[in-house]
Design a protein around this motif. Structure first.
Motif, PDB file in Angstrom:
ATOM      1  N   GLU A 177      55.804   6.049  33.948  1.00 33.08           N
ATOM      2  CA  GLU A 177      54.833   5.991  35.035  1.00 33.08           C
ATOM      3  C   GLU A 177      53.591   6.798  34.685  1.00 33.08           C
ATOM      4  OE1 GLU A 177      58.102   6.613  35.569  1.00 33.08           O
ATOM      5  OE2 GLU A 177      58.677   4.797  36.651  1.00 33.08           O
TER       6      GLU A 177
ATOM      7  N   GLU B  37      51.543   4.793  32.309  1.00 28.20           N
ATOM      8  CA  GLU B  37      50.932   3.671  33.027  1.00 28.20           C
ATOM      9  C   GLU B  37      49.649   4.122  33.739  1.00 28.20           C
ATOM     10  OE1 GLU B  37      52.051   0.885  36.837  1.00 28.20           O
ATOM     11  OE2 GLU B  37      53.664   1.578  35.560  1.00 28.20           O
TER      12      GLU B  37
ATOM     13  N   TRP C 133      48.549   3.776  24.001  1.00 32.69           N
ATOM     14  CA  TRP C 133      49.465   4.789  24.522  1.00 32.69           C
ATOM     15  C   TRP C 133      49.381   6.080  23.733  1.00 32.69           C
ATOM     16  CZ3 TRP C 133      53.514   6.670  21.614  1.00 32.69           C
ATOM     17  CH2 TRP C 133      53.900   5.916  20.504  1.00 32.69           C
TER      18      TRP C 133
END
Length: 90
Positions: A17, A20, A78
């Motif tokens: 999360e 994200e 990422w």
């Protein structure tokens, strides 16, 4: 409720999360808030011309207060979002 309990049992569940949210921030900053990305998406996926590249770099600088190096364009998003969070601000 069950989903929350199961997520609490999975090691690193909060990390997904967090990542994200970080990637969503980056995508909004570069003007692609609804882009679909994968583990292999890079910043260089979001431009095709030198002008677009300069605009993208400027947008990241405005959002994060840090510059990008040439290598930052070709690392997975990422990885980049973690790096941007850790860099000292200008």
């Amino acid at each position: 409720m069950e989903k929350e309990q199961n997520a609490a049992c999975v090691p690193g569940a909060g990390e997904v999360e967090k990542r994200e949210v970080q990637i969503a921030r980056l995508l909004r900053a570069i003007g692609h808030p609804e882009a679909w990305v994968s583990d292999e998406s890079w910043l260089s996926d979001f431009f095709t011309t030198g002008q677009e590249e300069r605009e993208l770099i400027a947008a990241v600088r405005r959002e994060y207060g840090v510059g990008l190096s040439e290598g930052d364009l070709d690392v997975p998003l990422w990885v980049l979002v973690d790096e941007l969070e850790r860099r000292p601000r200008a």
